[in-house]
Scaffold this motif. Structure first.
Motif, short mmCIF file in Angstrom:
data_model
loop_
_atom_site.label_atom_id
_atom_site.label_comp_id
_atom_site.label_asym_id
_atom_site.label_seq_id
_atom_site.Cartn_x
_atom_site.Cartn_y
_atom_site.Cartn_z
N HIS A 55 0.84 -1.20 0.00
CA HIS A 55 0.00 0.00 0.00
C HIS A 55 0.88 1.26 0.00
O HIS A 55 0.48 2.29 -0.56
CB HIS A 55 -0.95 0.00 1.20
CG HIS A 55 -2.16 -0.88 1.01
ND1 HIS A 55 -2.07 -2.25 0.96
CD2 HIS A 55 -3.46 -0.56 0.84
CE1 HIS A 55 -3.29 -2.75 0.78
NE2 HIS A 55 -4.14 -1.76 0.69
N ARG A 56 2.03 1.19 0.62
CA ARG A 56 2.97 2.33 0.58
C ARG A 56 3.39 2.61 -0.85
O ARG A 56 3.37 3.76 -1.32
CB ARG A 56 4.19 2.02 1.45
CG ARG A 56 5.27 3.10 1.42
CD ARG A 56 6.49 2.66 2.23
NE ARG A 56 7.49 3.73 2.31
CZ ARG A 56 8.46 3.90 1.43
NH1 ARG A 56 8.57 3.07 0.39
NH2 ARG A 56 9.32 4.89 1.58
N ILE A 57 3.81 1.56 -1.56
CA ILE A 57 4.24 1.73 -2.95
C ILE A 57 3.07 2.23 -3.80
O ILE A 57 3.20 3.18 -4.58
CB ILE A 57 4.80 0.41 -3.50
CG1 ILE A 57 6.07 0.01 -2.75
CG2 ILE A 57 5.08 0.54 -5.00
CD1 ILE A 57 6.55 -1.39 -3.07
N ALA A 58 1.91 1.59 -3.64
CA ALA A 58 0.76 1.95 -4.47
C ALA A 58 0.29 3.37 -4.19
O ALA A 58 -0.07 4.11 -5.11
CB ALA A 58 -0.38 0.96 -4.21
N TYR A 59 0.30 3.75 -2.92
CA TYR A 59 -0.11 5.11 -2.58
C TYR A 59 0.85 6.13 -3.21
O TYR A 59 0.42 7.15 -3.77
CB TYR A 59 -0.16 5.28 -1.06
CG TYR A 59 -0.51 6.69 -0.62
CD1 TYR A 59 -1.79 7.20 -0.81
CD2 TYR A 59 0.44 7.50 -0.01
CE1 TYR A 59 -2.11 8.49 -0.42
CE2 TYR A 59 0.13 8.80 0.40
CZ TYR A 59 -1.14 9.29 0.19
OH TYR A 59 -1.46 10.56 0.58
N GLY A 60 2.15 5.86 -3.12
CA GLY A 60 3.12 6.77 -3.73
C GLY A 60 2.94 6.87 -5.22
O GLY A 60 3.04 7.97 -5.80
N VAL A 61 2.67 5.73 -5.89
CA VAL A 61 2.48 5.73 -7.34
C VAL A 61 1.19 6.46 -7.71
O VAL A 61 1.17 7.33 -8.60
CB VAL A 61 2.46 4.29 -7.88
CG1 VAL A 61 1.99 4.26 -9.34
CG2 VAL A 61 3.84 3.66 -7.76
N ARG A 62 0.10 6.13 -7.01
CA ARG A 62 -1.20 6.73 -7.34
C ARG A 62 -1.23 8.23 -7.04
O ARG A 62 -1.95 8.99 -7.69
CB ARG A 62 -2.30 6.01 -6.56
CG ARG A 62 -2.44 4.52 -6.87
CD ARG A 62 -2.99 4.28 -8.27
NE ARG A 62 -4.31 4.83 -8.42
CZ ARG A 62 -5.43 4.21 -8.03
NH1 ARG A 62 -5.35 2.99 -7.49
NH2 ARG A 62 -6.60 4.78 -8.20
N ALA A 63 -0.44 8.66 -6.03
CA ALA A 63 -0.40 10.08 -5.68
C ALA A 63 0.59 10.85 -6.55
O ALA A 63 0.70 12.07 -6.42
CB ALA A 63 -0.02 10.24 -4.21
N GLY A 64 1.30 10.17 -7.45
CA GLY A 64 2.24 10.82 -8.34
C GLY A 64 3.58 11.13 -7.72
O GLY A 64 4.41 11.81 -8.31
N ILE A 65 3.84 10.62 -6.51
CA ILE A 65 5.11 10.88 -5.83
C ILE A 65 6.18 9.92 -6.32
O ILE A 65 7.36 10.28 -6.43
CB ILE A 65 4.92 10.76 -4.30
CG1 ILE A 65 3.89 11.79 -3.82
CG2 ILE A 65 6.25 10.94 -3.57
CD1 ILE A 65 3.49 11.61 -2.37
N LEU A 66 5.80 8.68 -6.63
CA LEU A 66 6.73 7.68 -7.14
C LEU A 66 6.34 7.30 -8.56
O LEU A 66 5.15 7.12 -8.86
CB LEU A 66 6.70 6.41 -6.26
CG LEU A 66 6.98 6.56 -4.76
CD1 LEU A 66 6.83 5.22 -4.07
CD2 LEU A 66 8.36 7.14 -4.52
#
Length: 789
Positions: free
Chosen positions: A55-66
């Motif tokens: 969820h950390r990775i997915a949240y970062g990707v979905r939020a445009g941070i990663l």
């Protein structure tokens, strides 16, 4: 927050970044939103660590941070990496790379080798034992199977600790290793092995890491290209990192600190391979400004199981013990763990099989039950007992699901049916996706009902049945899905090694069980000399054995059974002692009195005496379902005495000989006519009862009867596999056949079915030594391809 079901893996993708965070507890949310700088997650067993980091990775990707292609998540098994990719895909972060260390390194090495060295990468040898054996022969050494495995392990340890052959002897002494051969001899063999590889132009899996480290270290341009590709790193199971893997990780990172590590020092169980928790425990020292989050809410296990797990580690010593995590149970209460002592190993296997049978009859799925042991050689007695009890099982560490012949054939058939679509007459009358799959797999010998017994036919059926269940779950989640969609899903799962659940009781070593969980877990063979293993001498080695038990306990969600046997064989000297790791945690002498123990009631609880032996707090040859502390003895259970060969009179100790009541080398006096009549009778009785033939008597029991030709009930009862209930239900028939009398037609006795189901357990053959499960991976695509294919 237990392991996801097949249906939940087909859940809709969250529609927003914030939706990715839904359902996380405060600590998991803290992990998921800590997207900058070094992060260390100390995660206890069952606390949802994989959920938190995906969820950390997915949240970062979905939020445009990663950016998906800039993230590399590494773990230690292809299964764990596949599960991580599957979860990320469901969370809308499909472009993220999730690999094992070896897989990620191999991708990079294959891509850069032609530029750095020239020509194709040398061929990868997936199993080095054959080369090690050849190296031993060249050096004039003879290694048996066990020594070959152990010496191979020593070479692997040397390479992951970056120890060259000339330094091996000194390094092994410093590490306190129990070497299988003389260290100088092993060093010479190691040297010859490396020379053989050079002569053949091949590399092994440790070379993949070593060569990648060398390329990145010697070629700054290559290192810069890798670092420009990957900006963020996540390392799961960080307590299992070896010095070589840490060196590779450091080279990937360069001077950056965009690293998130997850681990639990209390689950460090691979030190013998070179893994060390030092990097996890020293993380804050290396990164003083790191964010540290502890996950201790246990969503997997009941309070009773959690209490026992905490008790096991409460007595631990050493550096890892100082950083242990105290789990806090989040589930409702469940049954108390049981703790049972048996007279001998066959009795322990029989009792375990009966308990498993009852759990299945009460509604627990076989795939939600596991029998866990310390070494693979213990498996065969449980394979035999479960087979005799009519319980399907699967061996963990066997061939990968998607590599099985029947699965490959089924995939080809489904692919063909999807290609022809409505033009395939095989699908006429199939109204939905599951019925289409059943129709196709029926051509591969799948049937709605499983075949009787165990063995290859049952294994094949279980594989195909798992595909049917997967199709049912897939159709439930996506009602409009076609056969083509299902084939695409199977292809993605095969690439990720994300196998569906096979419906059978899992048999596995404690090491192979790491990362898995079941509703019911049986921890068997818990004796001194087995756990801790006899060659664990130093305090560090003993503490690792304690952590191994902790890992076993924390695999259980609800039902947990612990057991041990006083002797190896029936009639043997009963001098074994239960593992020291249960001291104070079970009833009987030495139990703590101050507070309720993990097995239920407070204080010391004593059980029935063992045939006047004076022992208390221990069960007898029971069935593994005793209550507090000691377990219970089965009423009327036989006390086994020494078993002697009926030909030469020698005392028998091997299980296979005990079954036949004679030495293997002694002549057989088989009555072939009687043997044939017994087989015909068994077939008819099994048909009357609606059960597989072996549930009446197994083949070996029939063979023993036909050799012994008992004349009365007393002689028949001496044959292993003929329990009291079977004697009562089938004894008259068997004795009549042995006497040459014809049998009159009769109705089945009321307890005959129960006898067939519960008492069809015989002594096993002598266990065979099993090798270490293969954990190799196939070569993968180059580093610049950031897809998940």
């Amino acid at each position: 927050m237990t392991a996801p079901t097949e249906a939940s893996l087909f859940a809709p993708v969250p529609d927003s970044p914030d939706a990715v965070l839904d359902g996380l507890d405060p600590e998991q949310r803290a992990v998921a939103t800590a997207l900058h700088g070094p992060v260390c997650v100390l995660a206890g067993a069952g606390t949802g660590k994989t959920r938190a980091i995906t969820h950390r990775i997915a949240y970062g990707v979905r939020a445009g941070i990663l950016q998906p292609g800039s993230v590399l998540a590494v773990t230690f098994t292809a299964r764990a990496a596949g599960e991580m990719r599957g979860r990320l895909r469901q969370l809308g972060a499909a472009g993220v790379q999730a690999r094992t260390f070896h897989s990620a390194a191999l991708r990079q090495l294959q891509y850069f080798w032609p530029r750095v060295v020239g020509g194709p990468l040398p061929r990868l040898v997936e199993r080095k034992a054959q080369l090690v054996a050849e190296a031993a022969t060249r050096g004039g050494l003879r290694l048996d199977r066990g020594e070959l495995r152990d010496v191979t392990g020593e070479i692997e340890w040397a390479k992951v600790t970056q120890t060259v052959p000339e330094d091996y002897a000194a390094a092994a002494a410093r590490a306190g290793r129990e070497t299988p051969r003389d260290p100088a001899e092993t060093a010479r063999l190691y040297t010859t092995y490396e020379q053989l590889k050079r002569d053949r132009g091949v590399i092994d899996f440790e070379d993949v890491l070593l060569l990648t480290v060398g390329v990145l270290h010697e070629r700054p341009d290559v290192a810069d290209q890798v670092r420009s590709q990957y900006q963020h790193f996540v390392v799961d199971e960080y307590q299992d990192v070896s010095p070589l893997q840490q060196r590779l990780l450091d080279l990937w990172l360069g001077d950056r600190d965009t690293l998130c590590v997850v681990g639990d020092a209390g689950q460090t169980i691979y030190s013998f391979t070179g893994a060390t928790p030092e990097y996890l425990l020293g993380f804050r020292g290396r990164y003083p400004g790191a964010t540290v989050v502890k996950l201790v809410r246990d969503y997997r296990s009941t309070p009773q199981v959690v209490h026992l797990a905490n008790g096991v580690l409460a007595q631990a010593r050493g550096q890892a013990a100082a950083h242990r995590l105290e789990l806090v149970a989040q589930r409702p209460p469940g049954p108390d763990p049981s703790c049972t002592e048996y007279a001998d190993e066959p009795a322990e296997a029989e009792g375990t099989a009966r308990h498993v049978r009852r759990l299945i009859d009460s509604g627990v799925r076989p795939s939600e039950i596991a029998v866990l042991y310390r070494v693979n050689a213990q498996s065969e007695v449980y394979e035999q007992a479960l087979a005799d009890a009519g319980v399907p099982y699967q061996l963990r560490g066997a061939e990968r699901f998607f590599e099985r012949v029947e699965v490959r054939e089924a995939g080809a058939a489904l692919r063909g049916a999807a290609r022809f679509g409505a033009n395939d007459t095989l699908l006429d009358g199939a109204v939905d996706l599951p019925s289409q799959v059943r129709a196709v797999l029926s051509t591969k010998n799948w049937t709605p009902q499983p075949p009787a017994g165990s063995g290859a036919a049952r294994d094949r059926w279980e594989s195909l049945a798992a595909l049917v269940r997967l199709a049912e779950d897939f159709a439930a989640a996506r009602p409009d899905a076609s056969l083509t969609d299902l084939v695409a899903e199977l292809d993605e799962r095969a690439a990720a090694q994300h196998a569906p659940t096979v419906e059978g009781v899992t048999l596995a070593s404690l090491h192979a069980a790491k990362g898995l969980e079941w509703d019911a877990v049986f921890l068997v063979g818990l004796t001194e000399g087995t756990l801790p293993i006899t060659y664990a001498k130093t305090e560090a080695q003993i503490e690792e054995e304690r952590r191994l038990l902790y890992v076993g306990v924390t695999r259980a969600r609800s039902h947990l059974s612990l057991s041990w046997a006083l002797s190896r064989s029936p009639g043997g000297y009963g001098g074994r002692r239960p593992t020291r790791f249960l001291t104070g945690l079970r009833g009987g002498p030495g139990a703590r009195h101050a507070a309720p123990g993990p097995f239920g009631a407070a204080g010391s609880v004593t059980g029935p005496d063992l045939a006047g032996s004076g022992r208390t707090g221990r069960g007898g040859a029971g069935d593994g379902v005793g209550g507090v502390g000691g377990g219970e003895r089965v009423p009327g259970a036989r006390r086994r005495g020494p078993v002697r060969c009926r030909v030469c009179g020698r005392t028998l100790s091997e299980a296979g000989e005990i079954k036949l009541m004679r030495c293997e080398d002694c002549p057989s006096d088989l009555d072939e006519g009687l043997h044939e009549r017994l087989h015909d009778w068994r077939r008819a009785r099994a048909s009357d009862l609606g059960q597989p033939a072996f549930c009446v008597f197994t083949d070996k029991t029939l063979l023993a009867i036909a050799e012994a030709r008992p004349e009365d009930e007393q002689e028949l009862a001496r044959i292993a596999g003929v329990g009291a209930r079977k004697l009562r239900s089938f004894g008259a028939d068997v004795l009549a056949l042995c006497a040459g009398r014809e049998l009159a037609p009769q109705d089945a006795p009321e307890d005959a079915l129960e006898a067939a189901l519960e008492d069809a357990v015989e002594e096993p053959e002598e266990p065979k030594l099993s090798g270490t499960p293969d954990s190799s991976e196939s070569p993968v695509a180059p580093v610049t391809d950031s897809s998940n294919k």
